[in-house]
Structure formats: structure tokens, C-alpha cells
Design an enzyme around this catalytic site. Structure first.
Site, PDB file in Angstrom:
ATOM      1  N   GLY A 167      -2.238  22.633 -18.531  1.00 49.94           N
ATOM      2  CA  GLY A 167      -2.845  23.961 -18.684  1.00 49.94           C
ATOM      3  C   GLY A 167      -2.565  24.878 -17.498  1.00 49.94           C
ATOM      4  CB  SER A 168      -4.745  27.357 -15.796  1.00 45.66           C
ATOM      5  OG  SER A 168      -5.025  28.150 -16.938  1.00 45.66           O
ATOM      6  CB  THR A 169      -3.447  22.658 -13.037  1.00 44.11           C
ATOM      7  OG1 THR A 169      -2.944  21.863 -14.123  1.00 44.11           O
ATOM      8  CG2 THR A 169      -4.960  22.642 -13.073  1.00 44.11           C
TER       9      THR A 169
END
Length: 225
Positions: A167-169
């Protein structure tokens, strides 16, 4: 079921038909520290999980032997006239894990789990210069010196066994590559489509609506657009 303290002295008892066998067993000096990485052995000293399983053959070594004869009193004595073979020690396996970093990671993960009342969590500490893993832990965990039936879930190294979308990581990886290749600079203005964009028939949203953001703001706000 006898307590271990009740068994002291049995090795000196002389009773016909009674023999005491001593078998070596693996002892883990640091208990639960890195237990999911190291793994553990079964009663036959064979690796069941982790490094113990992956490198079981290399670490096991080879048994030796000698031939003995009994003297007139029935005592066994090695007979040097026969071929003997010394046992061969197994190989050592050295990890990149730093014990201090590993212990801190496990402690802080447990603190975070308790603070947020979570059920599980993971931590990985990596050297950005070499890619070496300096710490890796999951919660819950277990102590290989004192395994209980309820420890089953804590034995799995979920960091390397579970499938999880980053995801956003993962945005920081993309952003770093863009800067390294000098495709954009931190002050470049990005069209963020007022927080909504359609791609391949799917709508992508931001949690706020902005017509444009600088590249740095895109990273700060974790813009999906």
C-alpha cells in the site's frame, strides 16, 4: 509426572535393569529473542522451523563410534585395537541479525501492541546501505525453551510467510526512484485532479481534494492520485 528436582540422584542409583540415558538437547540462550527466525528442534534434535529447519543438515554434524570390550568384572573398556571414529561437529550459521536491535524491536513492538490493544504486528529493521536484515520480529511470539500448546500462532515468521500488499508504504520507494533518476524535483507541481482520478475503469480517491500539490506535498499527504 515427576518434577525435575525429584529426579536428582537417579544417575547414581544401582538397580538391576535400571539405566539412565543422557541425551543432548538444544538450549536457546536468549529465550524468545529472534525465536521465529531461529526456529526450534524436536525431541530428536531435528529442526522443525526457521534456521534450525533450513540448515538442519549443515548444523547436525556426524556421529562417531568406538568399540568396547568387557573386562572380567563386566566393565566396558575401549579397545584401541579396533577402528574408532571421532564425531564431527556441525557447521555454524551466522546471521546478520543484531541482538541489541532485535531485542529493542521486540520490546517496542510489544509496547505498541499493548498501547493500541492490537492482536498482532510485525517489525523489520534493514540496513539501507547493504540490505542486511538487522532485526525481524512478529507479535505474538514464543520461547523455544518453554513451548506451550497455545504458542502455535507465535511460531510463524509472518514477515516472510504472509502475503500483504504494502500500500502507501511503497510510495516512498517510487518517490525515491523518481528523485534518484531526476525525473522530478521536490518542488515540481503535480496535477492531483481535485482528489479523484479514473484509471482502467477504477476510481482512485484522495482523502482530501486538491487540484495540485508539490512533489514534496504529494509525499507528505500520501496522495493516491
Amino acid at each position: 509426572k515427576a518434577d525435575l528436582n525429584d529426579l536428582k540422584g537417579l544417575d547414581t542409583v544401582r538397580i538391576d535393569g535400571f539405566e539412565v540415558f543422557k541425551e543432548p538437547a538444544r538450549y536457546y540462550n536468549f529465550g524468545q529473542t529472534a525465536s521465529q527466525i531461529i526456529g526450534y528442534n524436536d525431541l530428536d534434535n531435528k529442526g522443525v522451523s526457521g534456521i534450525e529447519l533450513s540448515f538442519n543438515k549443515e548444523m547436525t554434524g556426524k556421529d562417531g563410534y568406538l568399540i568396547s570390550r568387557k573386562d572380567g568384572r563386566g566393565k566396558k573398556r575401549p579397545d584401541l585395537n579396533f577402528i574408532q571414529k571421532e564425531p564431527e561437529s556441525g557447521a555454524n550459521v551466522v546471521l546478520t541479525i543484531d541482538k541489541n536491535i532485535q531485542q529493542i524491536a521486540e520490546e517496542e513492538l510489544a509496547n505498541g501492541i499493548n498501547f493500541f490493544n492490537a492482536s498482532k504486528g510485525k517489525v523489520v529493521v534493514v540496513s539501507v546501505k547493504t540490505g542486511e536484515v538487522l532485526g525481524m520480529c512478529n507479535y505474538p511470539t514464543y520461547d523455544p525453551n518453554n513451548i506451550k500448546r497455545e504458542d502455535t500462532t507465535g511460531m510463524k515468521n509472518a514477515v516472510i510467510s504472509d502475503i500483504y500488499e504494502p500500500g502507501s508504504t511503497f510510495k516512498i520507494i517510487t518517490a525515491s526512484a523518481i528523485l534518484e533518476e531526476r525525473l522530478i524535483n521536490p518542488n515540481s507541481i503535480i496535477n492531483t485532479e481535485s482528489g479523484r482520478y479514473k484509471i482502467y475503469g477504477m476510481d482512485v480517491f484522495d482523502s482530501y481534494s486538491a487540484s495540485s500539490l508539490s512533489f514534496q506535498e504529494v509525499v507528505e499527504k500520501s496522495s493516491n492520485i
